[in-house]
Motif scaffolding. Structure first.
Motif, PDB file in Angstrom:
ATOM      1  N   ARG A  64       0.805  -1.226   0.000  1.00  0.00           N
ATOM      2  CA  ARG A  64       0.000   0.000   0.000  1.00  0.00           C
ATOM      3  C   ARG A  64       0.836   1.273   0.000  1.00  0.00           C
ATOM      4  N   PHE A  65       2.032   1.216   0.512  1.00  0.00           N
ATOM      5  CA  PHE A  65       2.855   2.410   0.657  1.00  0.00           C
ATOM      6  C   PHE A  65       4.088   2.340  -0.243  1.00  0.00           C
ATOM      7  N   SER A  66       4.548   3.504  -0.663  1.00  0.00           N
ATOM      8  CA  SER A  66       5.783   3.567  -1.429  1.00  0.00           C
ATOM      9  C   SER A  66       6.511   4.863  -1.104  1.00  0.00           C
ATOM     10  N   THR A  67       7.812   4.867  -1.306  1.00  0.00           N
ATOM     11  CA  THR A  67       8.595   6.066  -1.051  1.00  0.00           C
ATOM     12  C   THR A  67       9.380   6.447  -2.291  1.00  0.00           C
ATOM     13  N   SER A  68       9.737   7.710  -2.345  1.00  0.00           N
ATOM     14  CA  SER A  68      10.553   8.217  -3.435  1.00  0.00           C
ATOM     15  C   SER A  68      11.313   9.428  -2.934  1.00  0.00           C
ATOM     16  N   ILE A  69      12.327   9.822  -3.670  1.00  0.00           N
ATOM     17  CA  ILE A  69      13.136  10.973  -3.276  1.00  0.00           C
ATOM     18  C   ILE A  69      13.235  11.931  -4.439  1.00  0.00           C
ATOM     19  N   TYR A  70      13.174  13.217  -4.120  1.00  0.00           N
ATOM     20  CA  TYR A  70      13.449  14.248  -5.109  1.00  0.00           C
ATOM     21  C   TYR A  70      14.682  14.983  -4.601  1.00  0.00           C
ATOM     22  N   LYS A  71      15.833  14.617  -5.135  1.00  0.00           N
ATOM     23  CA  LYS A  71      17.087  15.092  -4.590  1.00  0.00           C
ATOM     24  C   LYS A  71      17.240  16.601  -4.674  1.00  0.00           C
ATOM     25  N   ALA A  72      16.712  17.208  -5.728  1.00  0.00           N
ATOM     26  CA  ALA A  72      16.874  18.654  -5.906  1.00  0.00           C
ATOM     27  C   ALA A  72      16.236  19.435  -4.767  1.00  0.00           C
ATOM     28  N   TRP A  73      15.186  18.854  -4.193  1.00  0.00           N
ATOM     29  CA  TRP A  73      14.506  19.514  -3.084  1.00  0.00           C
ATOM     30  C   TRP A  73      14.877  18.897  -1.739  1.00  0.00           C
ATOM     31  N   ASN A  74      15.764  17.900  -1.763  1.00  0.00           N
ATOM     32  CA  ASN A  74      16.174  17.228  -0.527  1.00  0.00           C
ATOM     33  C   ASN A  74      14.948  16.718   0.230  1.00  0.00           C
ATOM     34  N   THR A  75      14.055  16.097  -0.516  1.00  0.00           N
ATOM     35  CA  THR A  75      12.777  15.677   0.031  1.00  0.00           C
ATOM     36  C   THR A  75      12.508  14.207  -0.258  1.00  0.00           C
ATOM     37  N   VAL A  76      12.024  13.503   0.750  1.00  0.00           N
ATOM     38  CA  VAL A  76      11.581  12.123   0.603  1.00  0.00           C
ATOM     39  C   VAL A  76      10.064  12.091   0.767  1.00  0.00           C
ATOM     40  N   TYR A  77       9.406  11.384  -0.127  1.00  0.00           N
ATOM     41  CA  TYR A  77       7.946  11.306  -0.113  1.00  0.00           C
ATOM     42  C   TYR A  77       7.481   9.922   0.344  1.00  0.00           C
ATOM     43  N   LEU A  78       6.350   9.905   1.005  1.00  0.00           N
ATOM     44  CA  LEU A  78       5.670   8.662   1.353  1.00  0.00           C
ATOM     45  C   LEU A  78       4.286   8.700   0.709  1.00  0.00           C
ATOM     46  N   GLN A  79       4.079   7.858  -0.286  1.00  0.00           N
ATOM     47  CA  GLN A  79       2.780   7.744  -0.940  1.00  0.00           C
ATOM     48  C   GLN A  79       1.991   6.648  -0.243  1.00  0.00           C
ATOM     49  N   MET A  80       0.818   6.998   0.236  1.00  0.00           N
ATOM     50  CA  MET A  80      -0.012   6.047   0.974  1.00  0.00           C
ATOM     51  C   MET A  80      -1.321   5.850   0.222  1.00  0.00           C
ATOM     52  N   ASN A  81      -1.625   4.627  -0.105  1.00  0.00           N
ATOM     53  CA  ASN A  81      -2.839   4.295  -0.851  1.00  0.00           C
ATOM     54  C   ASN A  81      -3.720   3.358  -0.036  1.00  0.00           C
ATOM     55  N   SER A  82      -4.977   3.281  -0.429  1.00  0.00           N
ATOM     56  CA  SER A  82      -5.943   2.379   0.215  1.00  0.00           C
ATOM     57  C   SER A  82      -5.921   2.546   1.729  1.00  0.00           C
ATOM     58  N   LEU A  83      -5.988   3.789   2.142  1.00  0.00           N
ATOM     59  CA  LEU A  83      -5.901   4.077   3.581  1.00  0.00           C
ATOM     60  C   LEU A  83      -7.124   3.565   4.327  1.00  0.00           C
ATOM     61  N   ASN A  84      -6.909   3.140   5.551  1.00  0.00           N
ATOM     62  CA  ASN A  84      -8.003   2.695   6.406  1.00  0.00           C
ATOM     63  C   ASN A  84      -7.866   3.378   7.769  1.00  0.00           C
ATOM     64  N   PRO A  85      -8.893   3.329   8.596  1.00  0.00           N
ATOM     65  CA  PRO A  85      -8.848   4.054   9.877  1.00  0.00           C
ATOM     66  C   PRO A  85      -7.667   3.658  10.765  1.00  0.00           C
ATOM     67  N   GLU A  86      -7.165   2.436  10.614  1.00  0.00           N
ATOM     68  CA  GLU A  86      -6.007   2.018  11.420  1.00  0.00           C
ATOM     69  C   GLU A  86      -4.725   2.742  11.025  1.00  0.00           C
ATOM     70  N   ASP A  87      -4.735   3.450   9.908  1.00  0.00           N
ATOM     71  CA  ASP A  87      -3.582   4.243   9.491  1.00  0.00           C
ATOM     72  C   ASP A  87      -3.561   5.615  10.144  1.00  0.00           C
ATOM     73  N   THR A  88      -4.572   5.940  10.900  1.00  0.00           N
ATOM     74  CA  THR A  88      -4.640   7.236  11.573  1.00  0.00           C
ATOM     75  C   THR A  88      -3.523   7.376  12.592  1.00  0.00           C
ATOM     76  N   GLY A  89      -2.926   8.567  12.607  1.00  0.00           N
ATOM     77  CA  GLY A  89      -1.868   8.831  13.574  1.00  0.00           C
ATOM     78  C   GLY A  89      -1.027  10.010  13.131  1.00  0.00           C
ATOM     79  N   VAL A  90      -0.053  10.320  13.951  1.00  0.00           N
ATOM     80  CA  VAL A  90       0.938  11.325  13.582  1.00  0.00           C
ATOM     81  C   VAL A  90       2.087  10.613  12.884  1.00  0.00           C
TER      82      VAL A  90
END
Length: 121
Positions: A64-90
């Motif tokens: 369900r989850f995947s990560t990627s990096i955009y080096k120019a922005w020094n940023t790592v992304y977390l793509q979350m799909n098919s979310l359910n209530p158990e994914d709630t949190g900080v």
């Protein structure tokens, strides 16, 4: 190194969100970046660990989850799909100097302040 998460919010079950972890001060290429979720009343649990172009997942999150990096922005992304209530949190990103599958909630060198994800109808 300072980390800042963004992209959290309210999403309906089955929906998607993309979180971002942006670093300042040092290039992320020297660190393993972990995404952690902290649900109410629980500790921080690992969602993914990104290092040297490879992502390591706990078995339960692999599809369900995947990560990627955009080096120019020094940023790592977390793509979350098919979310359910158990994914709630900080959701926190953490950085640990080094490489490989080394992300542990007790071992990260730097933390962001977190971004809240709420999955609810």
């Amino acid at each position: 190194l300072q980390l800042e998460e963004s992209g959290g919010g309210l999403v309906q079950p089955g929906g998607s969100l993309r979180l971002a972890c942006t670093a300042s001060g040092v290039s992320l290429e020297y660190y393993a970046i972990g995404w952690f979720r902290q649900a109410p009343g629980r500790g921080r649990e690992l969602v993914s660990c990104f290092s040297d172009g490879t992502t390591y997942y706990p078995d339960s999150e692999n599809s369900r989850f995947s990560t990627s990096i955009y080096k120019a922005w020094n940023t790592v992304y977390l793509q979350m799909n098919s979310l359910n209530p158990e994914d709630t949190g900080v959701y926190y990103c953490g950085a640990r100097a080094g490489s490989g599958n080394i992300c542990r909630s007790s071992a990260m060198d730097h933390w962001g302040k977190g971004t809240l994800v709420t999955v609810s109808s």
